[in-house]
Design an enzyme around this catalytic site. Sequence first.
Site, short mmCIF file in Angstrom:
data_model
loop_
_atom_site.label_atom_id
_atom_site.label_comp_id
_atom_site.label_asym_id
_atom_site.label_seq_id
_atom_site.Cartn_x
_atom_site.Cartn_y
_atom_site.Cartn_z
N HIS A 131 5.05 9.28 -8.22
CA HIS A 131 6.39 8.40 -8.06
C HIS A 131 6.98 8.42 -9.49
O HIS A 131 7.63 7.38 -9.93
CB HIS A 131 5.97 7.27 -7.44
CG HIS A 131 5.94 7.27 -6.11
ND1 HIS A 131 6.70 7.75 -5.15
CD2 HIS A 131 4.97 6.74 -5.09
CE1 HIS A 131 6.55 7.88 -4.08
NE2 HIS A 131 5.30 7.16 -3.93
N ASP A 188 -0.07 5.63 -7.30
CA ASP A 188 -0.11 5.74 -5.75
C ASP A 188 0.26 7.27 -5.51
O ASP A 188 1.33 7.70 -6.04
CB ASP A 188 0.38 4.80 -5.01
CG ASP A 188 1.82 4.61 -5.19
OD1 ASP A 188 2.25 4.61 -6.36
OD2 ASP A 188 2.63 4.45 -4.28
N GLU A 189 0.04 7.78 -4.23
CA GLU A 189 0.69 9.08 -3.75
C GLU A 189 1.13 10.16 -4.79
O GLU A 189 1.99 10.49 -4.89
CB GLU A 189 1.95 8.56 -3.00
CG GLU A 189 1.80 7.70 -1.78
CD GLU A 189 3.16 7.07 -1.15
OE1 GLU A 189 2.82 6.85 0.24
OE2 GLU A 189 3.99 6.99 -1.58
N VAL A 190 0.13 10.64 -5.32
CA VAL A 190 0.12 11.73 -6.30
C VAL A 190 0.33 13.01 -5.74
O VAL A 190 -0.53 13.71 -5.46
CB VAL A 190 -1.01 11.57 -7.25
CG1 VAL A 190 -0.81 12.53 -8.64
CG2 VAL A 190 -1.21 10.03 -7.94
N ASP A 203 -4.56 3.91 -2.69
CA ASP A 203 -4.64 4.87 -1.63
C ASP A 203 -5.43 6.09 -2.19
O ASP A 203 -5.84 7.08 -1.13
CB ASP A 203 -3.29 5.26 -1.23
CG ASP A 203 -2.19 5.52 -2.35
OD1 ASP A 203 -1.85 6.81 -2.57
OD2 ASP A 203 -1.99 4.62 -3.05
#
Length: 441
Positions: A90, A146-148, A197
């Site tokens: 992000h 998060d969300e890499v 996550d």
Amino acid sequence: MDLGKKLVHLDLKGAPPRIDYLHKLIGLFSGLGADGILVEYEDMFPYEGELKVLQSTQHSPYSREEVLSIQEVAKSQGLEVIPLVQTFGHMEFVLKHKSLWGLREVGHCLGTLNPHREEGVRLVEEMLRQVVELHPGSTSLHIGADEVYLLGEGEESRCWLSTPGRTVQQLFLSHVTRVAKGVREAWPNLNMIMWDDMLRGMDHDTLKGSGLVGLVQLMLWDYNPTLDVKNTVYLLERYSGAGLSELWAASAFKGSTNVHTCVTSTQRHVDNHLQWLQVAAALPEGIHMLGIALTGWQSVCLSVPCPSSTTGDSVLFPGRRLAELVVELTAILQSEELRHFEDNMFVRGWFTPYHRQRKIVSPLIAQQLQCQAMTLLALVEQRVAMVKKEMVRLYPASTAQEWVEQHVSPVVAPLQRVLEDTRASLLEMVPQNVSASMVGQ
């Protein structure tokens, strides 16, 4: 059923509130029982030096004085301030800049940092330094992670992973632990929080040997109104059993739904919080939650208070009037009459593209449609003007304009096309000596 501290997350990238409105919101949070705010500035932070390029060009970033004022107001209300700086995934607001394209994991993904480039690590370290130093009273820092997306798919990562025994999980951990250790070395007394996550698929041994034990606190996020209580408790037990025992929860009070959401679905978020309370009630002894962050993910979306709220004047939502106006306008925009104007009997029967192209249109039908379209457009325009007037009191004018272009313009565009076509048809078919009023001057 105690979830510990209650933090309210402020995502400032989409529609940053004017500073005086933000001060009022902080007072509201305090009055409602919050213990702190989790502030995600992104491009609204007043980065300096080589990082000045990260500042927003769409909105004026908060000044250093305004960032300090946020902390002063929060302190006066008994709230702690925890800044959030993304350090891996992000990072769109960073990697979108042409001068930094080379730091992307893969060229077509703006959000993920290449973990192999030293200049990328130095960039993250400088971002952290500037943010931490402008928050002298903060005792905690959130490092995101998060969300890499697409990690491991870059050329350098594929080369690194070609060595037997190496995994994408190890690649993730190597970068995050390096960042976290750098923070610990620079600010030994600063607590670190990160999203969980990317760790969810790791087994016990990987978690235990991750290098993160004793270094970070995990924040487990789930914004679903039907959150799986049993699986969430199991995940918390796994983290705790691997030594990652300092745990947070994260719910959502807005956002986390459709990217085009105009008005928050209050009930969805109430249900999400009720599920988290069930998680808290089901936790076995020995697992203690440090707190919960109520996240509010931002584009240009407005949060509407629950209609049944009975809060007193001391905690009255300062954006209430704007929320009410948006709800009223949204009801008009979502009405069958407006949404399906091109499907009404007159359009489908006597004003189809076939009729318009060949100019075989009854003037009487065209006038009927013109009258309907003008009435609807006038109503929308009146309500839009009221929304914009109230919105610019709380947000920058650019936010108000973006909101209108995103949520209003696409809905009224078909109506405007019909109106233009009726005017053109009447000019073609009505005698010149007929009053101009017939063609909607």
